[in-house]
Scaffold this motif. Structure first.
Motif, short mmCIF file in Angstrom:
data_model
loop_
_atom_site.label_atom_id
_atom_site.label_comp_id
_atom_site.label_asym_id
_atom_site.label_seq_id
_atom_site.Cartn_x
_atom_site.Cartn_y
_atom_site.Cartn_z
N ILE A 61 9.10 -0.87 9.77
CA ILE A 61 8.71 -0.18 8.79
C ILE A 61 7.44 0.80 9.56
O ILE A 61 6.63 -0.72 10.14
CB ILE A 61 9.54 0.22 7.78
N SER A 62 7.15 1.55 9.70
CA SER A 62 6.09 1.56 10.74
C SER A 62 4.79 3.18 9.24
O SER A 62 5.51 3.35 9.19
CB SER A 62 5.59 2.54 11.50
N LEU A 63 3.85 2.82 9.51
CA LEU A 63 3.00 3.90 8.51
C LEU A 63 2.10 4.65 9.54
O LEU A 63 1.46 3.91 10.64
CB LEU A 63 1.54 3.26 7.51
N ILE A 64 2.33 5.97 9.99
CA ILE A 64 1.53 6.75 11.29
C ILE A 64 0.29 7.61 10.51
O ILE A 64 0.65 7.95 9.70
CB ILE A 64 2.37 7.53 11.20
N GLY A 65 -1.15 7.12 10.47
CA GLY A 65 -2.01 7.36 9.89
C GLY A 65 -2.47 6.59 8.32
O GLY A 65 -1.88 6.07 7.99
N LEU A 66 -3.53 6.24 8.72
CA LEU A 66 -3.94 4.84 8.08
C LEU A 66 -4.95 4.83 7.34
O LEU A 66 -6.21 4.07 7.04
CB LEU A 66 -3.58 3.67 8.71
N GLY A 67 -4.80 6.11 6.27
CA GLY A 67 -6.08 6.80 5.83
C GLY A 67 -6.19 6.70 4.36
O GLY A 67 -5.37 5.45 4.33
N TYR A 68 -6.57 7.75 3.44
CA TYR A 68 -6.37 7.22 2.21
C TYR A 68 -5.08 7.67 1.58
O TYR A 68 -5.11 6.35 0.23
CB TYR A 68 -7.37 8.37 1.32
N VAL A 69 -4.53 7.25 1.48
CA VAL A 69 -3.15 7.64 1.77
C VAL A 69 -1.92 6.83 2.88
O VAL A 69 -0.97 5.92 1.96
CB VAL A 69 -2.32 9.28 1.35
N GLY A 70 -1.79 6.72 3.39
CA GLY A 70 -1.48 5.53 4.61
C GLY A 70 -1.39 4.53 4.14
O GLY A 70 -0.79 3.66 3.69
N MET A 71 -3.00 3.57 4.30
CA MET A 71 -3.80 2.33 4.15
C MET A 71 -2.85 1.62 3.23
O MET A 71 -1.74 0.64 3.18
CB MET A 71 -4.42 2.45 4.63
N PRO A 72 -2.95 2.35 1.97
CA PRO A 72 -1.67 1.84 0.45
C PRO A 72 -0.63 1.11 0.23
O PRO A 72 -0.15 0.48 -0.01
CB PRO A 72 -2.87 3.20 -0.85
N ILE A 73 0.12 2.60 0.71
CA ILE A 73 1.39 2.43 1.36
C ILE A 73 1.75 1.02 2.26
O ILE A 73 2.82 0.68 2.10
CB ILE A 73 1.84 3.84 1.72
N ALA A 74 0.85 1.51 3.20
CA ALA A 74 0.87 0.33 4.16
C ALA A 74 0.94 -1.76 4.13
O ALA A 74 1.98 -2.10 4.12
CB ALA A 74 0.17 0.39 5.66
N VAL A 75 -0.16 -1.32 2.50
CA VAL A 75 -0.48 -2.18 2.41
C VAL A 75 0.53 -3.05 1.51
O VAL A 75 1.54 -4.01 1.13
CB VAL A 75 -1.76 -2.42 1.24
N ALA A 76 1.47 -1.49 0.35
CA ALA A 76 1.90 -2.35 -0.42
C ALA A 76 4.01 -2.76 -0.41
O ALA A 76 4.17 -3.80 -0.12
CB ALA A 76 2.18 -0.96 -1.47
N PRO A 131 -12.45 0.15 4.83
CA PRO A 131 -13.71 2.01 4.49
C PRO A 131 -13.39 2.80 3.28
O PRO A 131 -14.20 3.63 3.00
CB PRO A 131 -12.95 2.82 6.16
N THR A 132 -11.42 2.42 3.28
CA THR A 132 -11.74 3.65 1.80
C THR A 132 -11.90 3.37 0.81
O THR A 132 -11.91 4.13 -0.44
CB THR A 132 -9.89 4.18 2.33
N LYS A 133 -12.17 1.96 0.62
CA LYS A 133 -12.55 1.64 -0.80
C LYS A 133 -11.09 1.83 -1.72
O LYS A 133 -11.63 1.28 -2.22
CB LYS A 133 -13.57 1.81 -1.57
N GLU A 134 -9.86 2.05 -1.38
CA GLU A 134 -8.61 2.32 -2.16
C GLU A 134 -8.42 0.68 -2.75
O GLU A 134 -7.92 0.61 -3.57
CB GLU A 134 -7.67 2.99 -1.50
#
Length: 460
Positions: A14-29, A55-58
């Motif tokens: 699967i791919s995550l497009i956009g690794l900000g405050y929302v996308g990055m935690p989803i990708a990691v999960a 950088p998001t500290k999420e």
């Protein structure tokens, strides 16, 4: 094997497009269960992730260091995936109409690299119809593929709350939708891999899109009510917090608080809904009224700061004001659409010099977005007023005695703490001579204690 089985067995990614405050935690999960490609157009952000820096500290640096997410800014890598999640921001323009530039751009990028048999799920907050009426045509044009035949689409609104360590992707019910029942079932199964509390299957993509915008519109309206109450009670010289605490003893009273409403969700989403409504010929009377109240609160706080300074016999032009906190919410580095900036701009109109302290805020984003530099707490001296705008955890350790030193108490009496000052014969002179203006937007301090210590205290 169907697509879900291929993903689980790591035959497909699967791919995550956009690794900000929302996308990055989803990708990691997801990376804890399956193979994930994390794509973002910003090279510098990708490099930080590759170095194990969040950088998001999420989720934190340790999690980023140990994740198996394949971070990349090479869009051609998207061809390796068959299940795509688009999680890019959807801001508003200066005229407060939806800015779909990021989601359109992401659709073009993905479309250029879309392969047959793929499913594309959008998470970005949009008004009903954007996924099917705007994003799908872009995907078809760029890919040369036909939606419904060569690829399918779904929508699953993000509900991640930046800075919130309790309500996370895994612990929030996930709304999912698909263009048909087959797609819906597939999208639901994929998200169930990471959402522990389960998913809710919306009956259509438009229903899921609408659900997202009204979630935040509802909060916006409730906070607007609190802000209007604050304005009313301030004219009556009644403490709003005390009123809300009393009213909150009733079992069905909704416990909202007044405050600044910014960020990329609550301060934006209502405009997406009302924009679409206006296209359909309906002009909002209720939602936009609440939004106007909330949009004006920064100016209201600044005006009351100036009024309190005048009452304290302060010279306004050339005065110095320190603001603690500039992010749009507590314990989060995100400065997008922060309403604290409205306070700063209004104060500067009066010729006031503003110094901002925020140990959490993203310094680079703050400078790029607003041209604002940050100061350290120890650099705050000879201040005429202090405003606490954000309730970061770091600020909760600051007491009223510490604040005293920022106004110049060290120069008046060369002592370290207010307790030492109180032990001197000069204490009465010290308190009566210094009328410290303290604007406590978030109610971090005890009003009675502050006033007993000589502060000119004001809050929403």
């Amino acid at each position: 094997m169907n697509l879900y089985e291929k993903i689980v067995n790591r035959v497909e990614k699967i791919s995550l497009i956009g690794l900000g405050y929302v996308g990055m935690p989803i990708a990691v999960a997801f990376a804890k269960k399956i193979d994930v490609i994390g794509f973002d157009i910003h090279d510098e952000k990708i490099e930080l992730y590759k170095k194990g820096i969040d950088p998001t500290k999420e989720v934190g640096n340790d999690v980023i260091k140990n994740t198996t997410v394949d971070f990349t800014s090479d869009e051609t890598r998207l061809k390796e995936s068959k299940f795509h999640i688009v999680a890019v921001p959807t801001p508003v323009k200066e005229d407060r109409t939806p800015d779909l530039t990021p989601v359109k751009s992401a659709s073009r990028t993905l479309g250029r690299n879309l392969t047959k048999g793929s499913i594309v799920v959008f998470e970005s907050t949009v008004y009903p119809g954007v996924t099917e009426e705007i994003c799908v045509p872009i995907l078809e044009k760029e890919s040369g593929l036909k939606c419904g035949i060569d690829f399918k689409v779904g929508y699953s609104p993000e509900r991640i709350n930046p800075g919130d360590k309790e309500h996370r992707l895994e612990t929030i019910t996930k709304v999912v939708s698909g263009m048909d029942s087959e797609t819906l079932d597939m999208v639901a199964k994929v998200y169930e891999l990471v959402v522990d509390v389960g998913v809710y299957k919306a009956e259509s993509i438009k229903v899921a899109e609408a659900a997202k915008v009204i979630e935040n519109a509802q909060r916006d309206i409730n906070i607007a009510f609190m802000n209007e109450l604050s304005i009313i009670f301030n004219t009556m010289d009644i403490d709003t917090k005390a009123v809300l605490e009393a009213a909150g003893t009733k079992w069905n009273f909704l416990k909202f608080s007044p405050g600044l409403v910014g960020g990329h969700c609550i301060g934006v989403d209502p405009y997406y809904l009302t924009y679409k409504a206006e296209q359909m010929g309906y002009y909002s009377q209720f939602i936009l009224s609440g939004r106007k109240i909330n949009d004006d609160m920064g100016k209201y706080v600044a005006e009351n700061t100036v009024k309190q300074m005048i009452k304290a016999n302060k010279q306004i032009n050339g005065a110095k004001v320190a603001i603690f906190g500039i992010t749009f919410k507590e314990n989060c580095p995100d400065v997008r659409n922060t309403k604290v900036v409205d306070i700063i701009k209004e104060l500067e109109e009066y010729g006031i010099e503003v110094k901002v302290v925020d140990p959490v805020a993203d310094k680079e984003d703050l400078w790029k977005e607003y041209g604002i530099n940050l100061f350290k707490t120890e650099e705050i001296k000879h201040i005429d007023a202090v405003i606490f705008a954000v309730s970061h955890e770091e600020f909760k350790g600051i007491n009223l005695s510490d604040l005293t030193m920022m106004y110049g108490a060290r120069e008046l009496i060369n002592l370290e703490t207010l307790e030492e000052v109180a032990a001197t014969s000069e204490f009465d002179v010290f308190v009566n001579r210094k009328n410290y203006v303290l604007i406590d937007i978030k109610g971090l301090f005890d009003r009675k204690e502050a006033e007993e210590m000589g502060y000119r205290y004001w809050r929403l």
